[in-house]
Design a protein around this motif. Structure first.
Motif, PDB file in Angstrom:
ATOM      1  N   SER A 292       0.815  -1.219   0.000  1.00  0.00           N
ATOM      2  CA  SER A 292       0.000   0.000   0.000  1.00  0.00           C
ATOM      3  C   SER A 292       0.845   1.265   0.000  1.00  0.00           C
ATOM      4  O   SER A 292       0.430   2.302  -0.527  1.00  0.00           O
ATOM      5  N   LEU A 293       2.060   1.201   0.571  1.00  0.00           N
ATOM      6  CA  LEU A 293       2.926   2.379   0.571  1.00  0.00           C
ATOM      7  C   LEU A 293       3.392   2.695  -0.851  1.00  0.00           C
ATOM      8  O   LEU A 293       3.432   3.860  -1.269  1.00  0.00           O
ATOM      9  N   ALA A 294       3.744   1.661  -1.601  1.00  0.00           N
ATOM     10  CA  ALA A 294       4.151   1.857  -2.994  1.00  0.00           C
ATOM     11  C   ALA A 294       2.987   2.340  -3.844  1.00  0.00           C
ATOM     12  O   ALA A 294       3.153   3.210  -4.712  1.00  0.00           O
ATOM     13  N   VAL A 295       1.810   1.800  -3.598  1.00  0.00           N
ATOM     14  CA  VAL A 295       0.623   2.226  -4.337  1.00  0.00           C
ATOM     15  C   VAL A 295       0.356   3.712  -4.078  1.00  0.00           C
ATOM     16  O   VAL A 295       0.081   4.482  -5.006  1.00  0.00           O
ATOM     17  N   ALA A 296       0.454   4.115  -2.806  1.00  0.00           N
ATOM     18  CA  ALA A 296       0.226   5.522  -2.461  1.00  0.00           C
ATOM     19  C   ALA A 296       1.265   6.429  -3.098  1.00  0.00           C
ATOM     20  O   ALA A 296       0.948   7.527  -3.573  1.00  0.00           O
ATOM     21  N   ALA A 297       2.518   5.982  -3.133  1.00  0.00           N
ATOM     22  CA  ALA A 297       3.575   6.794  -3.736  1.00  0.00           C
ATOM     23  C   ALA A 297       3.317   7.003  -5.227  1.00  0.00           C
ATOM     24  O   ALA A 297       3.465   8.116  -5.750  1.00  0.00           O
ATOM     25  N   ARG A 298       2.913   5.949  -5.921  1.00  0.00           N
ATOM     26  CA  ARG A 298       2.642   6.079  -7.359  1.00  0.00           C
ATOM     27  C   ARG A 298       1.445   6.976  -7.635  1.00  0.00           C
ATOM     28  O   ARG A 298       1.382   7.653  -8.666  1.00  0.00           O
ATOM     29  N   ALA A 299       0.506   7.009  -6.679  1.00  0.00           N
ATOM     30  CA  ALA A 299      -0.706   7.812  -6.858  1.00  0.00           C
ATOM     31  C   ALA A 299      -0.546   9.237  -6.353  1.00  0.00           C
ATOM     32  O   ALA A 299      -1.490  10.032  -6.438  1.00  0.00           O
ATOM     33  N   GLY A 300       0.634   9.578  -5.819  1.00  0.00           N
ATOM     34  CA  GLY A 300       0.847  10.923  -5.284  1.00  0.00           C
ATOM     35  C   GLY A 300       0.173  11.154  -3.941  1.00  0.00           C
ATOM     36  O   GLY A 300      -0.078  12.297  -3.553  1.00  0.00           O
ATOM     37  N   ARG A 301      -0.117  10.072  -3.195  1.00  0.00           N
ATOM     38  CA  ARG A 301      -0.797  10.172  -1.902  1.00  0.00           C
ATOM     39  C   ARG A 301       0.139   9.922  -0.719  1.00  0.00           C
ATOM     40  O   ARG A 301      -0.326   9.774   0.413  1.00  0.00           O
ATOM     41  N   LEU A 302       1.429   9.863  -0.976  1.00  0.00           N
ATOM     42  CA  LEU A 302       2.387   9.612   0.088  1.00  0.00           C
ATOM     43  C   LEU A 302       2.501  10.846   0.980  1.00  0.00           C
ATOM     44  O   LEU A 302       2.539  11.985   0.492  1.00  0.00           O
ATOM     45  N   THR A 303       2.548  10.641   2.291  1.00  0.00           N
ATOM     46  CA  THR A 303       2.711  11.753   3.236  1.00  0.00           C
ATOM     47  C   THR A 303       3.780  11.384   4.265  1.00  0.00           C
ATOM     48  O   THR A 303       4.331  10.284   4.248  1.00  0.00           O
ATOM     49  N   ARG A 304       4.055  12.324   5.153  1.00  0.00           N
ATOM     50  CA  ARG A 304       4.986  12.073   6.249  1.00  0.00           C
ATOM     51  C   ARG A 304       4.344  12.464   7.562  1.00  0.00           C
ATOM     52  O   ARG A 304       3.612  13.453   7.649  1.00  0.00           O
ATOM     53  N   ASN A 305       4.611  11.650   8.590  1.00  0.00           N
ATOM     54  CA  ASN A 305       4.254  12.036   9.945  1.00  0.00           C
ATOM     55  C   ASN A 305       5.407  11.662  10.861  1.00  0.00           C
ATOM     56  O   ASN A 305       6.526  11.425  10.385  1.00  0.00           O
ATOM     57  N   PHE A 306       5.171  11.612  12.147  1.00  0.00           N
ATOM     58  CA  PHE A 306       6.277  11.420  13.087  1.00  0.00           C
ATOM     59  C   PHE A 306       6.844  10.010  13.067  1.00  0.00           C
ATOM     60  O   PHE A 306       7.871   9.746  13.686  1.00  0.00           O
ATOM     61  N   GLY A 308       7.486   8.706  10.021  1.00  0.00           N
ATOM     62  CA  GLY A 308       8.168   8.672   8.726  1.00  0.00           C
ATOM     63  C   GLY A 308       7.172   8.659   7.583  1.00  0.00           C
ATOM     64  O   GLY A 308       6.089   9.244   7.667  1.00  0.00           O
ATOM     65  N   TYR A 309       7.518   7.985   6.478  1.00  0.00           N
ATOM     66  CA  TYR A 309       6.631   7.922   5.322  1.00  0.00           C
ATOM     67  C   TYR A 309       5.428   7.037   5.632  1.00  0.00           C
ATOM     68  O   TYR A 309       5.549   5.998   6.287  1.00  0.00           O
ATOM     69  N   THR A 310       4.267   7.462   5.130  1.00  0.00           N
ATOM     70  CA  THR A 310       3.055   6.720   5.433  1.00  0.00           C
ATOM     71  C   THR A 310       2.027   6.894   4.325  1.00  0.00           C
ATOM     72  O   THR A 310       2.038   7.896   3.599  1.00  0.00           O
ATOM     73  N   ASP A 311       1.133   5.916   4.206  1.00  0.00           N
ATOM     74  CA  ASP A 311      -0.021   6.037   3.322  1.00  0.00           C
ATOM     75  C   ASP A 311      -1.278   6.341   4.132  1.00  0.00           C
ATOM     76  O   ASP A 311      -2.392   6.283   3.598  1.00  0.00           O
ATOM     77  N   ASP A 312      -1.106   6.668   5.387  1.00  0.00           N
ATOM     78  CA  ASP A 312      -2.223   6.999   6.274  1.00  0.00           C
ATOM     79  C   ASP A 312      -2.833   8.334   5.832  1.00  0.00           C
ATOM     80  O   ASP A 312      -2.174   9.374   5.880  1.00  0.00           O
ATOM     81  N   PRO A 313      -4.112   8.365   5.419  1.00  0.00           N
ATOM     82  CA  PRO A 313      -4.711   9.605   4.925  1.00  0.00           C
ATOM     83  C   PRO A 313      -5.278  10.508   6.018  1.00  0.00           C
ATOM     84  O   PRO A 313      -5.746  11.609   5.727  1.00  0.00           O
ATOM     85  N   CYS A 314      -5.256  10.059   7.276  1.00  0.00           N
ATOM     86  CA  CYS A 314      -5.882  10.832   8.354  1.00  0.00           C
ATOM     87  C   CYS A 314      -5.138  12.150   8.580  1.00  0.00           C
ATOM     88  O   CYS A 314      -3.931  12.150   8.819  1.00  0.00           O
ATOM     89  N   GLU A 315      -5.875  13.236   8.548  1.00  0.00           N
ATOM     90  CA  GLU A 315      -5.275  14.541   8.802  1.00  0.00           C
ATOM     91  C   GLU A 315      -5.037  14.756  10.288  1.00  0.00           C
ATOM     92  O   GLU A 315      -4.128  15.482  10.695  1.00  0.00           O
ATOM     93  N   THR A 316      -5.859  14.119  11.111  1.00  0.00           N
ATOM     94  CA  THR A 316      -5.750  14.253  12.562  1.00  0.00           C
ATOM     95  C   THR A 316      -5.029  13.045  13.145  1.00  0.00           C
ATOM     96  O   THR A 316      -5.442  11.903  12.928  1.00  0.00           O
ATOM     97  N   LEU A 317      -3.957  13.307  13.864  1.00  0.00           N
ATOM     98  CA  LEU A 317      -3.194  12.261  14.551  1.00  0.00           C
ATOM     99  C   LEU A 317      -3.115  12.654  16.022  1.00  0.00           C
ATOM    100  O   LEU A 317      -2.670  13.759  16.341  1.00  0.00           O
ATOM    101  N   ILE A 318      -3.557  11.788  16.890  1.00  0.00           N
ATOM    102  CA  ILE A 318      -3.539  12.079  18.332  1.00  0.00           C
ATOM    103  C   ILE A 318      -2.536  11.154  19.005  1.00  0.00           C
ATOM    104  O   ILE A 318      -2.635   9.930  18.904  1.00  0.00           O
ATOM    105  N   GLY A 319      -1.573  11.766  19.673  1.00  0.00           N
ATOM    106  CA  GLY A 319      -0.548  11.023  20.371  1.00  0.00           C
ATOM    107  C   GLY A 319      -0.883  10.859  21.837  1.00  0.00           C
ATOM    108  O   GLY A 319      -1.302  11.811  22.504  1.00  0.00           O
ATOM    109  N   LEU A 320      -0.705   9.659  22.356  1.00  0.00           N
ATOM    110  CA  LEU A 320      -0.935   9.343  23.763  1.00  0.00           C
ATOM    111  C   LEU A 320       0.363   8.876  24.390  1.00  0.00           C
ATOM    112  O   LEU A 320       1.149   8.179  23.744  1.00  0.00           O
ATOM    113  N   GLY A 321       0.575   9.247  25.649  1.00  0.00           N
ATOM    114  CA  GLY A 321       1.804   8.881  26.331  1.00  0.00           C
ATOM    115  C   GLY A 321       2.794  10.032  26.358  1.00  0.00           C
ATOM    116  O   GLY A 321       2.663  11.010  25.609  1.00  0.00           O
TER     117      GLY A 321
END
Length: 448
Positions: A292-306, A308-321
Motif C-alpha cells: 500500500s505504501l508503494a501504491v500511495a507513492a505512485r498515486a501521489g498520496r504519500l505523506t509524512r508524519n512522526f 516517517g513515510y506513510t499512506d495513512d490519509p488521516c489529517e488528525t493524529l492524536i498522540g498518547l503517552g
C-alpha cells in the motif's frame, strides 16, 4: 538565496521534516485548553490516527534517540499502562463520540515489552472509550528479542495488520558496538510467526552509518534481511546526537564512518534493495510494488508524519503517552516528556500538553512544499496556486531563484523538482524553504 553545492550537502545538518514547523519551534503558548478546543472542533466522522507511546525498554540500545528508559522490572510498565488507560478515557470524554479511529500505531521504546494480557486490556480500553473502525489498521514496533509465542498470539488477537521489526545490523561487531545483539535466526522466527498468524505486512528497519560498519558488512545485512522477503524496508542514517541523548556517548565516535562512507553505504543499500524488486519510497523507504505504501507513492498520496513515510490519509493524529506529538488542522501539540509529570497531569484529569504550535497560512504553504519535496521530490506550480492562491507567489519566486543557482534543483514543465541523482539530499534541499531554520538553535543530525 544561496544554494549549497552538492559536495557540501553530504555533511549538511538539517531536520528530518517529520513535521513543519519542526519540534524545536514548539512553545508553551499551546496548552491543554488549546488542544481541548481543537478536539471540540473535530467533525463527528473525523478520521483519526492514534499513536501510543510505550517509553520503556528492557535494554538500552546506544544508537537510539527515542524517548525511552531502561527497566528490568515490569512494575513501572504496569503502572504506566494504568495511566495510559486513564489518558484514553480522558480523550474519550473530550471526543464525546466524535471521530472514527482508522489507524493505531504502538511505538516506543519497546511496545513488545507489554505482557500479552496487558496488551489485550489496552485494546479493550481503546474500544470501550473510542469509536474504532472495523477495518482500522494496527501497527506495532517489535524488538525480536522480546518475542515469544504468547506475545505473537496477543498481536494476532488485537488485530495487528503490520509489524515493524528493528534490526539495524546483523554484524556481531556492529551489534556489540551499539549494544543491540540480535541473531538472524531469532528475527527469522518472529517474521515466520507473524505471517503464520495472519499479519499481512512486515517492515524491517535498518541503519547505515553505525560504528565499524562497512559497505561490505551492510551489504551482508541487507542480503539476510531481504531473504525474509519483507513487504517494506526502511534504511535510515544513524543520527549521532550525544548532546541530546547522553547514552550515545557510549558509542566510539572514532569508529563511526565519515560523510563520504555514509553516502557510499546509503547508495549501495539503495541499489541492493532496488535490485531485489523493491520500489524506492522517498529518501529511506522501499516497498514491494503491491504494498500500500508503494501504491500511495505512485498515486501521489504519500505523506509524512512522526513515524516517517506513510499512506495513512488521516489529517488528525492524536498522540498518547509522554512526549507524544499530536497533529490537528490547527497545529501541533506535544505531551509532557517526563513520565512522572505526564502521569500527574493525567491523574489530575488534564490533557498532558506541554507545548505546541498553531499553524499560520505560511506554515501550511511551506509545509506542503517541504512534504512534497520529501515525498515526490518535486511539486506542481498549478497545484500550489490552486491550494494557496496568491500566497504561493513569493515561495514560487524562491523556488525559481533556487533553480537558477542550484545544481540539484530544477524548473521543469509545470513545476520544480530535485534531480534524480540528488534525491538522497532531499532533506537539505527542502531546508531551503524552511523559514524557521535560521532561527533554530537546535542541533541536527547529518542529512546523509
Amino acid at each position: 538565496m544561496t544554494a549549497v553545492p552538492t559536495h557540501r550537502l553530504i555533511d549538511a545538518k538539517v531536520p528530518r521534516y517529520t513535521s513543519y514547523p519542526t519540534a524545536p519551534h514548539f512553545h508553551d503558548g499551546v496548552t491543554s485548553r488549546t488542544v481541548a478546543g481543537w478536539i471540540d472542533a473535530l467533525a463527528v466522522d473525523e478520521a483519526i490516527s492514534l499513536y501510543l507511546h510505550i517509553p520503556f525498554c528492557d535494554r538500552l540500545c546506544w544508537f537510539c534517540a527515542c524517548h525511552t528508559k531502561q527497566t528490568l522490572r515490569y512494575g513501572p510498565v504496569s503502572d504506566y499502562l494504568a495511566t495510559l488507560h486513564r489518558e484514553i478515557a480522558l480523550l474519550g470524554r473530550h471526543l464525546s463520540g466524535r471521530g472514527i479511529v482508522r489507524a493505531i500505531h504502538l511505538g516506543g521504546g519497546s511496545p513488545t515489552m507489554i505482557r500479552p494480557d496487558d496488551l489485550q486490556s489496552l485494546f479493550e480500553r481503546l474500544h470501550s472509550n473510542l469509536t474504532i473502525a472495523a477495518d482500522a489498521s494496527v501497527s506495532i514496533e517489535i524488538d525480536p528479542n522480546d518475542m515469544d509465542e504468547a506475545r505473537l498470539d496477543a498481536l494476532a488477537r488485537v488485530g495487528t495488520t503490520r509489524a515493524s521489526l528493528g534490526i539495524q545490523d546483523f554484524d556481531p561487531r556492529v551489534q556489540k558496538a551499539i549494544n543491540r545483539e540480535q541473531s538472524f535466526e531469532a528475527t527469522h522466527d518472529v517474521v515466520d510467526g507473524l505471517r503464520a498468524r495472519g499479519v499481512g505486512s512486515v517492515n524491517l528497519d535498518l541503519l547505515y552509518g553505525l560504528p565499524f560498519q562497512s559497505v561490505a558488512t551492510l551489504g551482508k545485512t541487507i542480503d539476510l534481511s531481504l531473504s525474509l522477503r519483507p513487504d517494506r524496508v526502511a534504511i535510515f542514517g544513524y543520527a549521532h546526537v550525544p548532546w541530546f541523548k547522553k547514552h550515545q556517548t557510549m558509542i566510539d565516535e572514532a569508529a563511526l564512518p565519515g560523510p563520504d562512507l555514509r553516502l557510499e553505504q546509503a547508495q549501495r543499500a539503495a541499489t541492493l534493495i532496488r535490485e531485489a524488486g523493491y520500489q524506492p519510497i522517498g529518501i529511506d523507504h522501499f516497498a514491494l510494488p503491491t504494498d500500500s505504501l508503494a501504491v500511495a507513492a505512485r498515486a501521489g498520496r504519500l505523506t509524512r508524519n512522526f513515524q516517517g513515510y506513510t499512506d495513512d490519509p488521516c489529517e488528525t493524529l492524536i498522540g498518547l503517552g509522554p512526549s507524544s506529538i499530536s497533529r490537528f488542522r490547527e497545529g501541533y501539540a506535544q505531551n509532557i516528556p517526563s513520565t512522572g509529570e505526564y502521569g500527574r497531569s493525567i491523574e489530575a484529569g488534564d490533557l498532558a500538553i506541554v507545548r505546541g504550535l498553531s499553524l499560520s497560512e505560511e506554515d501550511r504553504l511551506r509545509g506542503w512544499v517541504i512534504e512534497r519535496l520529501m515525498c515526490d521530490f518535486g511539486f506542481s506550480t498549478t497545484a500550489m496556486r490552486s491550494m494557496f492562491g496568491e500566497r504561493a507567489e513569493p515561495v514560487l519566486l524562491e523556488a525559481a531563484m533556487l533553480a537558477q543557482v542550484s545544481p540539484d534543483f530544477v524548473a521543469d514543465d509545470g513545476g520544480f523538482s530535485i534531480k534524480p541523482e540528488s534525491r538522497l539530499f532531499a532533506r537539505s534541499i527542502a531546508a531551503q524553504f524552511d523559514s524557521y531554520l535560521n532561527l533554530d538553535k537546535a542541533r541536527h543530525s547529518a542529512a546523509i
